[in-house]
Design a protein around this motif. Sequence first.
Motif, short mmCIF file in Angstrom:
data_model
loop_
_atom_site.label_atom_id
_atom_site.label_comp_id
_atom_site.label_asym_id
_atom_site.label_seq_id
_atom_site.Cartn_x
_atom_site.Cartn_y
_atom_site.Cartn_z
N PHE A 10 0.83 -1.20 0.00
CA PHE A 10 0.00 0.00 0.00
C PHE A 10 0.87 1.25 0.00
O PHE A 10 0.64 2.19 -0.77
CB PHE A 10 -0.91 -0.02 1.24
N SER A 11 1.90 1.28 0.84
CA SER A 11 2.79 2.44 0.96
C SER A 11 3.56 2.68 -0.33
O SER A 11 3.76 3.83 -0.76
CB SER A 11 3.78 2.25 2.11
N PHE A 12 3.99 1.60 -0.98
CA PHE A 12 4.75 1.72 -2.22
C PHE A 12 3.86 2.22 -3.36
O PHE A 12 4.24 3.12 -4.12
CB PHE A 12 5.38 0.37 -2.58
N LYS A 13 2.67 1.67 -3.46
CA LYS A 13 1.74 2.08 -4.52
C LYS A 13 1.28 3.52 -4.36
O LYS A 13 1.04 4.23 -5.34
CB LYS A 13 0.54 1.14 -4.54
N LYS A 18 9.42 5.33 -1.03
CA LYS A 18 10.16 5.50 -2.27
C LYS A 18 11.58 4.97 -2.11
O LYS A 18 12.16 5.07 -1.02
CB LYS A 18 10.21 6.97 -2.68
N PHE A 19 12.12 4.42 -3.18
CA PHE A 19 13.49 3.96 -3.18
C PHE A 19 14.30 4.84 -4.13
O PHE A 19 13.81 5.27 -5.17
CB PHE A 19 13.57 2.50 -3.62
N SER A 30 20.05 8.35 2.41
CA SER A 30 19.31 7.11 2.55
C SER A 30 18.85 6.58 1.19
O SER A 30 18.46 7.35 0.31
CB SER A 30 18.09 7.34 3.44
N PRO A 31 18.85 5.24 1.03
CA PRO A 31 18.35 4.65 -0.22
C PRO A 31 16.83 4.50 -0.26
O PRO A 31 16.28 4.00 -1.23
CB PRO A 31 19.02 3.27 -0.23
N GLN A 199 17.34 -3.76 -7.84
CA GLN A 199 18.44 -2.80 -8.00
C GLN A 199 18.72 -2.03 -6.71
O GLN A 199 19.81 -1.48 -6.54
CB GLN A 199 18.09 -1.80 -9.11
N TYR A 200 17.75 -1.97 -5.80
CA TYR A 200 17.92 -1.22 -4.55
C TYR A 200 18.38 -2.10 -3.39
O TYR A 200 18.68 -1.58 -2.31
CB TYR A 200 16.60 -0.54 -4.16
#
Length: 214
Positions: A10-13, A18-19, A30-31, A199-200
Amino acid sequence: MEWKKEFIDFSFKKKVLKFGKFILKSGRTSPYFFNSGTLSSGKDINKIGLFYAHSIIHSKIKFNVLFGPAYKGIPIVVATAIALKNYYNLNIPYSFNRKEQKKYGEKGDIIGSQIKNKKIIILDDVVTSGKALNNSIQIIEKKEAKISSVFVLLDRKEKGERNFYELKNFKNKKKYKIISMITITDLISYILEKKELHQYLSMLIQYRKKYGIS
């Protein structure tokens, strides 16, 4: 738990999580970055309140007042009180502080329920070093209230004014348990399941190694 994975997704969408490459208030690069302030709709804040309510009930911690630090903690504490009533039939009072001292009317520094002699749960969005939460602790202790626990959406678990799973108030030498929906470890596990985010992965692992609490 499934609702933890649901929360990260939910947080990512919603682009709360964010990365990439971000400069934090601490000066660290921070990454990843987490900003609950982007959740500005009724549907979103209702969802967040439910996540907090699930976490609180699962913890089985005894409390009788919710406290939300100004400013981000205010909508969080309101949404959580509503979720506890709607989903668990618990009618829990809430309060939050003023950042500026009111010089007229009731002149109080706390809005909502009185907290003196109460068992308080502090609700905030993110804890990094613990400095901001220590300010909330001092506000509550001045009112002769007891802090049962601190609940946050994300515990970055970084070195600072705290211990592992705890927040240390240097003034009174007490320690308070932090309960989080997710940690950087949960984020790493999430990325492992998402090929498009691999990649992160190395950046998060290196960041945890450098700044994380072991």
